[in-house]
Every structure is written in structure tokens, then in C-alpha cells.
Design a protein around this motif. Structure first.
Motif, short mmCIF file in Angstrom:
data_model
loop_
_atom_site.label_atom_id
_atom_site.label_comp_id
_atom_site.label_asym_id
_atom_site.label_seq_id
_atom_site.Cartn_x
_atom_site.Cartn_y
_atom_site.Cartn_z
N GLU A 59 0.81 -1.07 0.09
CA GLU A 59 -0.01 0.08 0.09
C GLU A 59 0.87 1.41 -0.10
N HIS A 60 2.13 1.25 0.67
CA HIS A 60 2.76 2.23 0.85
C HIS A 60 3.63 2.68 -0.43
N PHE A 61 4.20 1.57 -1.02
CA PHE A 61 4.86 1.74 -2.14
C PHE A 61 4.02 2.30 -3.51
N ALA A 155 -1.48 13.45 -2.71
CA ALA A 155 -0.19 12.87 -3.10
C ALA A 155 0.49 13.40 -1.69
N LYS A 156 1.56 12.41 -1.33
CA LYS A 156 2.34 12.53 -0.26
C LYS A 156 3.56 13.62 -0.69
N ALA A 157 3.21 14.74 -1.01
CA ALA A 157 4.31 15.78 -1.83
C ALA A 157 5.12 16.31 -0.46
N HIS A 160 3.84 20.26 0.62
CA HIS A 160 2.91 20.22 1.43
C HIS A 160 2.90 20.29 2.86
N TYR A 161 4.13 19.70 3.18
CA TYR A 161 4.42 19.72 4.73
C TYR A 161 4.89 21.10 5.37
N VAL A 162 5.32 22.18 4.64
CA VAL A 162 5.37 23.35 5.08
C VAL A 162 4.06 23.86 5.93
N ALA A 189 -10.43 18.68 8.53
CA ALA A 189 -9.77 17.83 7.72
C ALA A 189 -8.72 16.50 8.37
N GLU A 190 -7.69 17.18 8.85
CA GLU A 190 -6.67 16.18 9.60
C GLU A 190 -5.65 16.72 10.43
N ALA A 191 -4.95 16.21 10.98
CA ALA A 191 -3.69 16.67 11.70
C ALA A 191 -2.43 16.66 10.96
N PRO A 192 -1.56 17.48 11.28
CA PRO A 192 -0.31 17.91 10.32
C PRO A 192 0.10 16.38 9.78
N GLY A 193 0.34 15.45 10.50
CA GLY A 193 0.76 14.00 9.94
C GLY A 193 -0.10 13.08 10.37
N ALA A 194 -1.34 13.20 10.44
CA ALA A 194 -2.32 11.98 10.90
C ALA A 194 -3.85 12.05 10.44
N ILE A 212 -8.11 15.30 2.29
CA ILE A 212 -7.12 15.03 3.09
C ILE A 212 -6.30 13.80 2.52
N LEU A 213 -5.15 13.61 2.93
CA LEU A 213 -4.15 12.54 2.65
C LEU A 213 -4.95 11.22 2.97
N PRO A 214 -4.92 10.27 1.89
CA PRO A 214 -5.83 9.15 2.17
C PRO A 214 -4.88 8.04 2.85
N GLY A 215 -5.25 8.26 4.32
CA GLY A 215 -4.12 7.57 5.20
C GLY A 215 -4.05 5.99 5.07
N ILE A 216 -2.99 5.17 5.20
CA ILE A 216 -3.22 3.81 5.10
C ILE A 216 -3.53 3.44 6.46
N THR A 217 -3.20 4.17 7.47
CA THR A 217 -3.80 3.76 8.95
C THR A 217 -5.27 4.12 9.03
N ARG A 218 -5.80 4.98 8.40
CA ARG A 218 -7.37 5.28 8.25
C ARG A 218 -8.01 4.16 7.60
N ALA A 219 -7.32 3.78 6.51
CA ALA A 219 -7.95 2.59 5.94
C ALA A 219 -8.15 1.23 6.73
N PHE A 250 -6.22 10.43 16.48
CA PHE A 250 -5.35 10.51 15.43
C PHE A 250 -4.78 9.27 15.17
N CYS A 251 -4.79 8.96 13.85
CA CYS A 251 -4.20 7.87 13.23
C CYS A 251 -3.23 8.06 12.22
N GLY A 252 -2.18 7.43 12.20
CA GLY A 252 -1.24 7.41 11.09
C GLY A 252 -0.03 6.43 11.46
N THR A 253 0.88 6.29 10.42
CA THR A 253 1.96 5.11 10.58
C THR A 253 2.59 5.70 11.87
N ALA A 254 3.18 6.87 12.04
CA ALA A 254 4.05 7.26 12.99
C ALA A 254 3.23 7.14 14.11
N1 PMP Z 1 -2.47 12.82 6.92
C1 PMP Z 1 -1.25 13.41 6.68
C2 PMP Z 1 -1.11 14.86 6.22
C3 PMP Z 1 -0.09 12.59 6.96
O1 PMP Z 1 1.31 13.15 6.75
C4 PMP Z 1 -0.26 11.22 7.26
C5 PMP Z 1 1.30 10.50 7.69
N2 PMP Z 1 1.49 9.93 6.33
C6 PMP Z 1 -1.31 10.70 7.61
C7 PMP Z 1 -2.58 11.55 7.34
C8 PMP Z 1 -1.55 9.33 7.94
O2 PMP Z 1 -1.03 8.50 6.85
P1 PMP Z 1 -0.78 7.20 7.01
O3 PMP Z 1 -1.76 6.48 7.68
O4 PMP Z 1 -0.61 6.62 5.74
O5 PMP Z 1 0.55 7.21 7.77
#
Ligand code: PMP
Length: 303
Positions: A59-61, A155-157, A160-162, A189-194, A212-219, A250-254
């Protein structure tokens, strides 16, 4: 600052394994100047049977590829090849519980013209699974998420992270643990990285895809809900709808699955231990260390 590598650390760089301390990249890269690169954040875990498993590697790649192609970056790699290179990076650096960071970046190019090639680097460093149960105090950011009419928001560009960095700085400067960002219509929408979920009367809600970023943890959480028969709805909602809900996370890979204590100082009302959110957190923790995962044995090469 954390120590991401030592003089012995190896990274995967365009087909070769090289020392992180000696690896070079071009300072004239379009990525460096304009934030024009795409990346992934992936985790590997030491499983209950002491194997090393990259969680949701495919999923990540696949998302890395989608990110690159949506930014018109040439992309020539096969997912299997990159997964195999990543297992090699883990093995060479003797890592099991790790965070893995592939980045696809552009060659030297000061113009805005298309490139004919892209480069790739895969870095990894140790990261213990998240064990803490401290609930986060969150504030709604004054920064909105980037407008999907201005960015390929799925896209995880890098650029966007600024926005994420600014929102996180702001929340911490105000004494909060993290920010929650709204979209350009003032919907959550979402957290800065989740990604984010909230809970009411045993049902979970999460923002619909689109802004939003379609998170893999969200899925993964959505999959867990279906396995556990927890009702869940993807919809648009504003922050007022979240205020005083039973629980939120919140949910995300990290971040994995991490509960919220309050949003804008309005506490979530149920004890975390009594919520279905907590059940999701526990199920996620168990899932990531299970052995059954795609491609583990075939290509891992990890003893
Ligand atoms: N939203 C943003 C803005 C993120 O940076 C992340 C982390 N990649 C997520 C959501 C969660 O995505 P994932 O579960 O794929 O890590």
C-alpha cells in the motif's frame, strides 16, 4: 535533534547501498529548491514470532507511485523491487522496529519544466512501537490544509509539509500537543501528519476523502471497524460537531492510534478505556505485530 544515522548506517540510493554519511545529492535538485519531491512514511515491526515485517508495504509503495505520477515525476520502479530493497536496508542496518522513509526526488533543474528522470533514496532508523497512552491536547489550527484546487492533496508531496510544520509549531507555541487542521470550507480535515476520527454513542466518524491525505492507517481502521462490527461513517463535519464527543483519536503510520484528551480545551467525555476508540487502538497494536502479511517470507530475506 534525533540521531537518524551513524557512520555505519546504509541507505538505498538509486540501486546501490551506500553509507548515509557519504551519500550525495545534487544541491541544484528541483526538489531541494521547490519542495518538489514525494515520500512515504512506513513502519516495520518485530512480529510476535520475531520476524521483521513491513506493515502495509504494498500500500505504501503503491501510494508513493501515485504521488509521483500525480506530480508528473517519472517513475520507473516496481513495488516488489522497492519492498525488497527496503527489507535489505533493514537487514543491513539490523533494524526490526523501524521507521522507513523512501523519497523520490528530481534532478538538477532550476526551471519549472518536466524532468526526464527521478531518483530514489530509502532511509530507515529505529523507532519503537508507540506504547504511551497519554491523551493529546489538541487545538484547531489557524492554518487550513492546502486547497485541493491548488495541490494534488492526495499525494504525499514534500511541499505540502510546510503547512504541517507551521500548524504544529503554532499548536506547540500555544501549549498544545498537536494541531487539527480544517479544510478551505472550515470542515475538519486532518492533523499535520495523521488522520482523525471521533466517536459518539459507539459509532465512529472520520472526514470523507477529497481534502485529506488518504491515510493507510485510516484505511486500516475502517477495515478493523468492519471486522469488529463497529459502525463508522465517512462524512464532512465541522469542529463544533466534534466538541464534547465521547472520544477522538489521530491515526497514522508514525502516530499509530493515539487518543485525544480535548479539542480547543473541550474535553472528550468518556473515559478512554471505555470507548470503541480504545478497542481500535488495541486491535491496531495487535495487527501490526501479526505475522500474516503480504510478501513477508518471500522477499524479506530477514532471518
Ligand atoms: N495525513 C497526513 C497529512 C499525513 O502526513 C499522514 C502520515 N503519512 C497521514 C494523514 C496518515 O497517513 P498514513 O496512515 O498513511 O501514515
Amino acid at each position: 535533534m534525533a540521531n537518524y544515522y551513524t557512520e555505519h548506517t546504509l541507505i538505498y540510493l538509486n540501486g546501490a547501498f551506500v553509507k548515509a554519511s557519504e551519500a550525495k545529492m545534487d544541491f541544484y535538485s528541483q526538489s531541494f529548491h521547490y519542495g518538489y519531491s514525494v515520500f512515504e512514511g512506513i513502519r516495520s515491526y518485530k512480529t510476535i514470532e520475531d520476524e521483521t515485517k513491513i506493515f502495509k508495504a504494498v500500500e505504501h509503495f503503491e501510494r508513493l507511485k501515485i504521488s509521483a505520477l500525480s506530480l508528473n515525476m517519472p517513475y520507473s520502479w516496481q513495488t516488489e523491487e522497492l519492498i525488497s530493497a527496503t527489507y535489505e536496508v533493514l537487514k543491513k542496518n539490523k533494524l526490526q522496529d523501524a521507521y522507513i522513509r523512501p523519497v523520490v526526488y528530481a534532478p538538477a533543474n532550476m526551471s519549472f519544466n518536466l524532468n526526464t528522470e527521478s531518483f530514489i533514496v530509502i532511509e530507515a532508523w529505529e523507532m519503537a512501537p508507540f506504547l504511551g497512552d497519554k491523551l493529546l491536547r489538541v487545538m484547531t489550527s489557524t492554518f487550513q490544509r492546502p486547497n485541493p484546487k491548488g495541490f494534488k492533496i492526495h499525494a504525499k508531496a514534500a511541499g505540502h509539509y510546510v503547512n504541517s510544520i507551521m500548524a504544529s509549531h503554532e499548536a506547540k507555541a500555544h501549549g498544545y500537543d498537536e494541531a487539527l487542521l480544517l479544510d478551505m470550507h472550515d470542515q475538519v480535515a486532518e492533523a499535520p501528519g495523521a488522520n482523525v476520527f471521533f466517536e459518539k454513542d459507539g459509532k465512529l466518524f472520520t472526514p470523507a476523502l477529497g481534502n485529506i491525505l488518504p491515510g493507510i492507517t485510516r484505511a486500516t481502521v475502517l477495515e478493523l471497524c468492519s471486522e469488529l462490527n463497529i459502525p463508522v461513517e465517512e462524512k464532512r463535519f465541522n469542529k463544533e460537531e466534534m466538541y464534547g464527543a465521547d472520544a477522538a483519536f489521530f491515526c497514522g503510520t508514525a502516530a499509530e492510534v493515539i487518543g485525544l484528551q480535548s479539542l480547543d480545551d473541550k474535553p472528550f467525555t468518556q473515559p478512554w478505556e471505555n470507548t470503541v476508540s480504545k478497542l481500535i487502538q488495541d486491535s491496531y497494536k495487535n495487527l501490526v505485530v501479526e505475522n500474516k502479511q503480504e510478501l513477508v517470507n518471500e522477499i524479506s530475506g530477514i532471518e
